[in-house]
Design a protein around this motif. Sequence first.
Motif, PDB file in Angstrom:
ATOM      1  N   GLY A  21       0.813  -1.215   0.000  1.00  0.00           N
ATOM      2  CA  GLY A  21       0.000   0.000   0.000  1.00  0.00           C
ATOM      3  C   GLY A  21       0.842   1.259   0.000  1.00  0.00           C
ATOM      4  N   VAL A  22       1.859   1.327   0.846  1.00  0.00           N
ATOM      5  CA  VAL A  22       2.684   2.538   0.898  1.00  0.00           C
ATOM      6  C   VAL A  22       3.515   2.669  -0.379  1.00  0.00           C
ATOM      7  CG1 VAL A  22       4.705   1.641   2.152  1.00  0.00           C
ATOM      8  CG2 VAL A  22       4.037   4.028   2.405  1.00  0.00           C
ATOM      9  N   ILE A  23       4.019   1.564  -0.899  1.00  0.00           N
ATOM     10  CA  ILE A  23       4.780   1.610  -2.151  1.00  0.00           C
ATOM     11  C   ILE A  23       3.898   2.141  -3.283  1.00  0.00           C
ATOM     12  CG2 ILE A  23       5.850   0.165  -3.941  1.00  0.00           C
ATOM     13  CD1 ILE A  23       6.909  -1.606  -1.585  1.00  0.00           C
ATOM     14  N   ARG A  24       2.674   1.641  -3.385  1.00  0.00           N
ATOM     15  CA  ARG A  24       1.740   2.083  -4.423  1.00  0.00           C
ATOM     16  C   ARG A  24       1.392   3.553  -4.256  1.00  0.00           C
ATOM     17  NH1 ARG A  24      -3.157   3.147  -3.835  1.00  0.00           N
ATOM     18  NH2 ARG A  24      -3.424   1.864  -1.981  1.00  0.00           N
ATOM     19  N   GLU A  25       1.059   3.966  -3.028  1.00  0.00           N
ATOM     20  CA  GLU A  25       0.658   5.350  -2.790  1.00  0.00           C
ATOM     21  C   GLU A  25       1.775   6.340  -3.123  1.00  0.00           C
ATOM     22  OE1 GLU A  25      -2.092   6.947  -2.076  1.00  0.00           O
ATOM     23  OE2 GLU A  25      -3.438   5.276  -1.676  1.00  0.00           O
ATOM     24  N   VAL A  26       3.004   6.033  -2.713  1.00  0.00           N
ATOM     25  CA  VAL A  26       4.121   6.932  -3.012  1.00  0.00           C
ATOM     26  C   VAL A  26       4.287   7.054  -4.527  1.00  0.00           C
ATOM     27  CG1 VAL A  26       6.630   7.266  -2.839  1.00  0.00           C
ATOM     28  CG2 VAL A  26       5.322   6.539  -0.823  1.00  0.00           C
ATOM     29  N   LYS A  27       4.239   5.933  -5.235  1.00  0.00           N
ATOM     30  CA  LYS A  27       4.386   5.947  -6.700  1.00  0.00           C
ATOM     31  C   LYS A  27       3.249   6.731  -7.356  1.00  0.00           C
ATOM     32  CE  LYS A  27       6.024   4.587 -10.741  1.00  0.00           C
ATOM     33  NZ  LYS A  27       7.328   5.005 -11.237  1.00  0.00           N
ATOM     34  N   GLU A  28       2.008   6.462  -6.939  1.00  0.00           N
ATOM     35  CA  GLU A  28       0.856   7.149  -7.528  1.00  0.00           C
ATOM     36  C   GLU A  28       0.911   8.655  -7.320  1.00  0.00           C
ATOM     37  OE1 GLU A  28      -2.559   3.658  -7.054  1.00  0.00           O
ATOM     38  OE2 GLU A  28      -2.761   5.512  -5.917  1.00  0.00           O
ATOM     39  N   GLU A  29       1.302   9.086  -6.126  1.00  0.00           N
ATOM     40  CA  GLU A  29       1.237  10.508  -5.790  1.00  0.00           C
ATOM     41  C   GLU A  29       2.457  11.307  -6.228  1.00  0.00           C
ATOM     42  OE1 GLU A  29       0.326  10.807  -1.628  1.00  0.00           O
ATOM     43  OE2 GLU A  29      -1.674   9.945  -1.913  1.00  0.00           O
ATOM     44  N   SER A  30       3.615  10.637  -6.401  1.00  0.00           N
ATOM     45  CA  SER A  30       4.849  11.380  -6.663  1.00  0.00           C
ATOM     46  C   SER A  30       5.644  10.892  -7.867  1.00  0.00           C
ATOM     47  CB  SER A  30       5.758  11.305  -5.437  1.00  0.00           C
ATOM     48  OG  SER A  30       6.281   9.980  -5.297  1.00  0.00           O
ATOM     49  N   GLY A  31       5.390   9.678  -8.337  1.00  0.00           N
ATOM     50  CA  GLY A  31       6.177   9.100  -9.418  1.00  0.00           C
ATOM     51  C   GLY A  31       7.435   8.392  -8.949  1.00  0.00           C
ATOM     52  N   ILE A  32       7.703   8.412  -7.648  1.00  0.00           N
ATOM     53  CA  ILE A  32       8.931   7.832  -7.110  1.00  0.00           C
ATOM     54  C   ILE A  32       8.693   6.383  -6.669  1.00  0.00           C
ATOM     55  CG2 ILE A  32      10.662   8.016  -5.253  1.00  0.00           C
ATOM     56  CD1 ILE A  32      10.861  10.225  -7.418  1.00  0.00           C
ATOM     57  N   ASP A  33       9.594   5.491  -7.103  1.00  0.00           N
ATOM     58  CA  ASP A  33       9.585   4.091  -6.656  1.00  0.00           C
ATOM     59  C   ASP A  33      10.372   4.006  -5.358  1.00  0.00           C
ATOM     60  OD1 ASP A  33       8.284   2.975  -9.012  1.00  0.00           O
ATOM     61  OD2 ASP A  33      10.146   3.445 -10.063  1.00  0.00           O
ATOM     62  N   VAL A  34       9.853   3.255  -4.386  1.00  0.00           N
ATOM     63  CA  VAL A  34      10.532   3.162  -3.094  1.00  0.00           C
ATOM     64  C   VAL A  34      10.679   1.723  -2.630  1.00  0.00           C
ATOM     65  CG1 VAL A  34       9.783   5.436  -2.291  1.00  0.00           C
ATOM     66  CG2 VAL A  34       8.395   3.434  -1.751  1.00  0.00           C
ATOM     67  N   LYS A  35      11.614   1.575  -1.710  1.00  0.00           N
ATOM     68  CA  LYS A  35      11.799   0.343  -0.954  1.00  0.00           C
ATOM     69  C   LYS A  35      11.522   0.713   0.499  1.00  0.00           C
ATOM     70  CE  LYS A  35      15.984  -0.911   0.159  1.00  0.00           C
ATOM     71  NZ  LYS A  35      17.377  -1.349   0.127  1.00  0.00           N
ATOM     72  N   VAL A  36      10.706  -0.078   1.178  1.00  0.00           N
ATOM     73  CA  VAL A  36      10.375   0.200   2.574  1.00  0.00           C
ATOM     74  C   VAL A  36      11.498  -0.303   3.469  1.00  0.00           C
ATOM     75  CG1 VAL A  36       8.754  -0.289   4.443  1.00  0.00           C
ATOM     76  CG2 VAL A  36       7.897   0.186   2.151  1.00  0.00           C
ATOM     77  N   SER A  37      11.959   0.563   4.357  1.00  0.00           N
ATOM     78  CA  SER A  37      13.033   0.234   5.286  1.00  0.00           C
ATOM     79  C   SER A  37      12.482  -0.279   6.614  1.00  0.00           C
ATOM     80  CB  SER A  37      13.915   1.463   5.515  1.00  0.00           C
ATOM     81  OG  SER A  37      14.886   1.213   6.491  1.00  0.00           O
ATOM     82  N   HIS A  38      11.706   0.564   7.318  1.00  0.00           N
ATOM     83  CA  HIS A  38      11.201   0.146   8.630  1.00  0.00           C
ATOM     84  C   HIS A  38       9.997   0.986   9.043  1.00  0.00           C
ATOM     85  CE1 HIS A  38      14.283   3.240   9.425  1.00  0.00           C
ATOM     86  NE2 HIS A  38      13.533   3.597  10.443  1.00  0.00           N
ATOM     87  N   LEU A  39       9.265   0.460  10.004  1.00  0.00           N
ATOM     88  CA  LEU A  39       8.110   1.140  10.585  1.00  0.00           C
ATOM     89  C   LEU A  39       8.618   2.118  11.638  1.00  0.00           C
ATOM     90  CD1 LEU A  39       4.951   1.231  10.918  1.00  0.00           C
ATOM     91  CD2 LEU A  39       5.244  -0.488  12.703  1.00  0.00           C
ATOM     92  N   VAL A  40       8.134   3.352  11.583  1.00  0.00           N
ATOM     93  CA  VAL A  40       8.575   4.367  12.536  1.00  0.00           C
ATOM     94  C   VAL A  40       7.442   4.856  13.432  1.00  0.00           C
ATOM     95  CG1 VAL A  40       8.288   6.340  10.989  1.00  0.00           C
ATOM     96  CG2 VAL A  40      10.018   6.429  12.751  1.00  0.00           C
ATOM     97  N   GLY A  41       6.179   4.745  12.964  1.00  0.00           N
ATOM     98  CA  GLY A  41       5.081   5.254  13.772  1.00  0.00           C
ATOM     99  C   GLY A  41       3.741   4.658  13.417  1.00  0.00           C
ATOM    100  N   ILE A  42       2.865   4.670  14.414  1.00  0.00           N
ATOM    101  CA  ILE A  42       1.470   4.260  14.251  1.00  0.00           C
ATOM    102  C   ILE A  42       0.629   5.345  14.899  1.00  0.00           C
ATOM    103  CG2 ILE A  42      -0.301   2.533  14.764  1.00  0.00           C
ATOM    104  CD1 ILE A  42       2.013   0.500  15.158  1.00  0.00           C
ATOM    105  N   SER A  43      -0.380   5.813  14.166  1.00  0.00           N
ATOM    106  CA  SER A  43      -1.261   6.853  14.698  1.00  0.00           C
ATOM    107  C   SER A  43      -2.700   6.405  14.574  1.00  0.00           C
ATOM    108  CB  SER A  43      -1.100   8.161  13.910  1.00  0.00           C
ATOM    109  OG  SER A  43       0.216   8.615  13.961  1.00  0.00           O
TER     110      SER A  43
END
Length: 161
Positions: free
Chosen positions: A48-70
């Motif tokens: 989900g986060v990989i898709r959202e970042v790509k959709e909103e910015s065009g940038i492909d990412v690799k997830v490193s670690h979880l930093v927060g939960i809200s």
Amino acid sequence: MQMPVHIVAAGGFVENTKGEILLVKTRRDGHWVFPGGHVEVGENLIDGVIREVKEESGIDVKVSHLVGISSNTATYEGHSGVKTVPTKVMFDFVCEPVGGKLTISDETSDSRWVSKGEVLDMVSAPALRTRYQAYLAYNGSVHYMDNITKPQFELKLERNI
């Protein structure tokens, strides 16, 4: 007892090798935010986060670690026929860019890399500012926050777990 309903969202703190943070400007209200959004039915948080970042910015990412939960435990009247918006649970991940090119989308009108020190000058929403400060203060523990955003921001609980 009514079956609980939650919205699940994932956000990305994307930092490049220059120490800059990826921000996108939303078309809906013109605010600068971190890329992210609702996890779709049948989709896991990482995808989900990989898709959202790509959709909103065009940038492909690799997830490193979880930093927060809200948890946004406010319920409020929705829009587009939604009577009540339920509790939203957001998972914030640190991501590394691995490709792509900055662009805009149906949801964003701008995307850019911003120095860490300038981010708080651009991000105005109190909940997002608090989440970013947790990212900056990350010490290996996941930051948990319970807040409400409407009618105004109120931080109800904050702790590291």
